[in-house]
Design a protein around this motif. Structure first.
Motif, PDB file in Angstrom:
ATOM      1  N   ASN A   1       0.841  -1.203   0.000  1.00  0.00           N
ATOM      2  CA  ASN A   1       0.000   0.000   0.000  1.00  0.00           C
ATOM      3  C   ASN A   1       0.873   1.249   0.000  1.00  0.00           C
ATOM      4  O   ASN A   1       0.734   2.127   0.841  1.00  0.00           O
ATOM      5  CB  ASN A   1      -0.965  -0.004   1.195  1.00  0.00           C
ATOM      6  N   VAL A   2       1.785   1.289  -0.943  1.00  0.00           N
ATOM      7  CA  VAL A   2       2.845   2.285  -0.962  1.00  0.00           C
ATOM      8  C   VAL A   2       2.604   3.364  -2.015  1.00  0.00           C
ATOM      9  O   VAL A   2       1.831   3.168  -2.941  1.00  0.00           O
ATOM     10  CB  VAL A   2       4.214   1.612  -1.242  1.00  0.00           C
ATOM     11  N   PRO A   3       3.301   4.499  -1.865  1.00  0.00           N
ATOM     12  CA  PRO A   3       3.262   5.486  -2.946  1.00  0.00           C
ATOM     13  C   PRO A   3       3.797   4.879  -4.236  1.00  0.00           C
ATOM     14  O   PRO A   3       4.658   3.993  -4.209  1.00  0.00           O
ATOM     15  CB  PRO A   3       4.195   6.600  -2.444  1.00  0.00           C
ATOM     16  N   GLU A   4       3.286   5.353  -5.359  1.00  0.00           N
ATOM     17  CA  GLU A   4       3.639   4.810  -6.669  1.00  0.00           C
ATOM     18  C   GLU A   4       5.147   4.814  -6.904  1.00  0.00           C
ATOM     19  O   GLU A   4       5.819   5.824  -6.678  1.00  0.00           O
ATOM     20  CB  GLU A   4       2.950   5.638  -7.753  1.00  0.00           C
ATOM     21  N   ASP A   5       5.672   3.682  -7.343  1.00  0.00           N
ATOM     22  CA  ASP A   5       7.078   3.515  -7.716  1.00  0.00           C
ATOM     23  C   ASP A   5       8.070   3.737  -6.583  1.00  0.00           C
ATOM     24  O   ASP A   5       9.265   3.871  -6.833  1.00  0.00           O
ATOM     25  CB  ASP A   5       7.454   4.431  -8.889  1.00  0.00           C
ATOM     26  N   ALA A   6       7.638   3.820  -5.346  1.00  0.00           N
ATOM     27  CA  ALA A   6       8.561   4.055  -4.235  1.00  0.00           C
ATOM     28  C   ALA A   6       9.588   2.933  -4.155  1.00  0.00           C
ATOM     29  O   ALA A   6       9.300   1.779  -4.474  1.00  0.00           O
ATOM     30  CB  ALA A   6       7.799   4.176  -2.919  1.00  0.00           C
ATOM     31  N   VAL A   7      10.783   3.287  -3.737  1.00  0.00           N
ATOM     32  CA  VAL A   7      11.870   2.332  -3.569  1.00  0.00           C
ATOM     33  C   VAL A   7      12.123   2.206  -2.075  1.00  0.00           C
ATOM     34  O   VAL A   7      12.163   3.201  -1.356  1.00  0.00           O
ATOM     35  CB  VAL A   7      13.145   2.826  -4.301  1.00  0.00           C
ATOM     36  N   TYR A   8      12.302   0.967  -1.608  1.00  0.00           N
ATOM     37  CA  TYR A   8      12.480   0.713  -0.181  1.00  0.00           C
ATOM     38  C   TYR A   8      13.826   0.073   0.084  1.00  0.00           C
ATOM     39  O   TYR A   8      14.333  -0.704  -0.719  1.00  0.00           O
ATOM     40  CB  TYR A   8      11.351  -0.178   0.343  1.00  0.00           C
ATOM     41  N   ASN A   9      14.383   0.414   1.247  1.00  0.00           N
ATOM     42  CA  ASN A   9      15.675  -0.085   1.660  1.00  0.00           C
ATOM     43  C   ASN A   9      15.701  -0.066   3.181  1.00  0.00           C
ATOM     44  O   ASN A   9      14.773   0.436   3.810  1.00  0.00           O
ATOM     45  CB  ASN A   9      16.774   0.826   1.086  1.00  0.00           C
ATOM     46  N   CYS A  10      16.758  -0.582   3.788  1.00  0.00           N
ATOM     47  CA  CYS A  10      16.907  -0.497   5.237  1.00  0.00           C
ATOM     48  C   CYS A  10      18.383  -0.360   5.599  1.00  0.00           C
ATOM     49  O   CYS A  10      19.257  -0.692   4.797  1.00  0.00           O
ATOM     50  CB  CYS A  10      16.266  -1.679   5.941  1.00  0.00           C
ATOM     51  N   SER A  11      18.611   0.156   6.790  1.00  0.00           N
ATOM     52  CA  SER A  11      19.961   0.274   7.328  1.00  0.00           C
ATOM     53  C   SER A  11      19.879   0.027   8.832  1.00  0.00           C
ATOM     54  O   SER A  11      18.821   0.199   9.430  1.00  0.00           O
ATOM     55  CB  SER A  11      20.549   1.654   7.033  1.00  0.00           C
ATOM     56  N   PRO A  12      20.970  -0.364   9.451  1.00  0.00           N
ATOM     57  CA  PRO A  12      20.934  -0.626  10.898  1.00  0.00           C
ATOM     58  C   PRO A  12      20.501   0.590  11.728  1.00  0.00           C
ATOM     59  O   PRO A  12      19.852   0.438  12.753  1.00  0.00           O
ATOM     60  CB  PRO A  12      22.379  -1.014  11.228  1.00  0.00           C
ATOM     61  N   SER A  13      20.809   1.788  11.268  1.00  0.00           N
ATOM     62  CA  SER A  13      20.467   2.990  12.027  1.00  0.00           C
ATOM     63  C   SER A  13      19.107   3.575  11.629  1.00  0.00           C
ATOM     64  O   SER A  13      18.514   4.342  12.378  1.00  0.00           O
ATOM     65  CB  SER A  13      21.530   4.066  11.808  1.00  0.00           C
ATOM     66  N   GLY A  14      18.644   3.250  10.428  1.00  0.00           N
ATOM     67  CA  GLY A  14      17.434   3.871   9.899  1.00  0.00           C
ATOM     68  C   GLY A  14      17.736   5.153   9.145  1.00  0.00           C
ATOM     69  O   GLY A  14      16.876   5.717   8.496  1.00  0.00           O
ATOM     70  N   TRP A  15      18.967   5.629   9.227  1.00  0.00           N
ATOM     71  CA  TRP A  15      19.380   6.836   8.529  1.00  0.00           C
ATOM     72  C   TRP A  15      19.932   6.478   7.160  1.00  0.00           C
ATOM     73  O   TRP A  15      20.303   5.340   6.901  1.00  0.00           O
ATOM     74  CB  TRP A  15      20.446   7.591   9.334  1.00  0.00           C
ATOM     75  N   MET A  16      20.016   7.457   6.317  1.00  0.00           N
ATOM     76  CA  MET A  16      20.574   7.280   4.988  1.00  0.00           C
ATOM     77  C   MET A  16      22.087   7.140   5.134  1.00  0.00           C
ATOM     78  O   MET A  16      22.758   8.065   5.578  1.00  0.00           O
ATOM     79  CB  MET A  16      20.225   8.492   4.116  1.00  0.00           C
ATOM     80  N   GLU A  17      22.604   5.990   4.780  1.00  0.00           N
ATOM     81  CA  GLU A  17      24.041   5.740   4.814  1.00  0.00           C
ATOM     82  C   GLU A  17      24.541   5.658   3.382  1.00  0.00           C
ATOM     83  O   GLU A  17      23.761   5.745   2.440  1.00  0.00           O
ATOM     84  CB  GLU A  17      24.322   4.464   5.607  1.00  0.00           C
ATOM     85  N   SER A  18      25.843   5.509   3.211  1.00  0.00           N
ATOM     86  CA  SER A  18      26.426   5.590   1.867  1.00  0.00           C
ATOM     87  C   SER A  18      25.829   4.565   0.905  1.00  0.00           C
ATOM     88  O   SER A  18      25.552   4.884  -0.251  1.00  0.00           O
ATOM     89  CB  SER A  18      27.946   5.463   1.925  1.00  0.00           C
ATOM     90  N   SER A  19      25.594   3.334   1.356  1.00  0.00           N
ATOM     91  CA  SER A  19      25.044   2.327   0.433  1.00  0.00           C
ATOM     92  C   SER A  19      23.598   2.644   0.056  1.00  0.00           C
ATOM     93  O   SER A  19      23.179   2.417  -1.076  1.00  0.00           O
ATOM     94  CB  SER A  19      25.157   0.921   1.027  1.00  0.00           C
ATOM     95  N   GLN A  20      22.820   3.208   0.973  1.00  0.00           N
ATOM     96  CA  GLN A  20      21.437   3.575   0.668  1.00  0.00           C
ATOM     97  C   GLN A  20      21.396   4.770  -0.284  1.00  0.00           C
ATOM     98  O   GLN A  20      20.565   4.828  -1.188  1.00  0.00           O
ATOM     99  CB  GLN A  20      20.652   3.900   1.948  1.00  0.00           C
TER     100      GLN A  20
END
Length: 192
Positions: A66-85
């Protein structure tokens, strides 16, 4: 002389602990979940798909329904945007969304240390993307999107969140619920 009449002011009484931070804000509970949403737009108000980053080691499919159209999802241990994200966003959102544009593209972003890596710079160069990095921790002062565009995004999110808290009795926004609220928010942006 005040330009605001007493009738337009709304006073509410609340009970809170002495010294509480932001006692005027309604929150579900003291437990927090970290969600980072990377929002980008161009000068004419087009938005590429949102990039949502959850706090966690693994991304589960029920967090992406039930997501916004074309949204891309990812995760990180901190929840913050890290270099790989951030590199994932550049490759899977920004580059895909801008490949049809001719000539160089300019990407303006804040200078958090997680954003600039050698592979990211190489990827940008290979795709004719000029990187313009604002100094760290002052993007609120230099970045016109924070005032002009993201203000409406933040206002829409606050309104959706208030409605959710009223409907659920201040239930926390979990990872399964978050995408549907984000979808409601996206529908209320002024610039879409």
């Amino acid at each position: 002389m005040s330009l605001v009449s007493k009738q337009t002011l709304e006073y509410k009484k609340i009970l809170c602990r002495k010294g509480s931070r932001n006692p005027h804000k309604v929150v579900g509970s003291v437990t927090k979940s970290t969600y980072t949403v990377l929002v980008c737009c161009n000068a004419i108000g087009d938005y590429p798909p949102l990039h949502v980053n959850y706090k966690g080691l693994h991304l589960y499919s029920n967090w992406c329904q039930n997501v916004p159209e074309d949204a891309v999802y990812n995760c990180s241990p901190s929840g913050w945007m890290e270099s790989s994200q951030f590199a994932n966003w550049l490759e899977n959102v920004f580059i895909k969304h801008t490949t049809k544009l001719e000539g160089p593209k300019l990407l303006i972003f804040d200078g958090h240390n997680s954003h600039l890596t050698i592979p990211l710079i190489e990827m940008a160069c290979a795709n004719n993307i000029e990187l313009f990095c604002l100094p760290a921790h002052i993007s609120h002062a230099l970045q016109s999107l924070d005032v002009g565009v993201f203000k409406s995004v933040k206002n829409a999110w606050c309104n959706v969140l208030k409605d959710y808290y009223c409907d659920t009795g201040c239930k926390n926004v979990d990872k399964i619920t978050f995408p549907s609220l984000l979808k409601k928010t996206q529908g209320n942006w002024m610039f879409l």
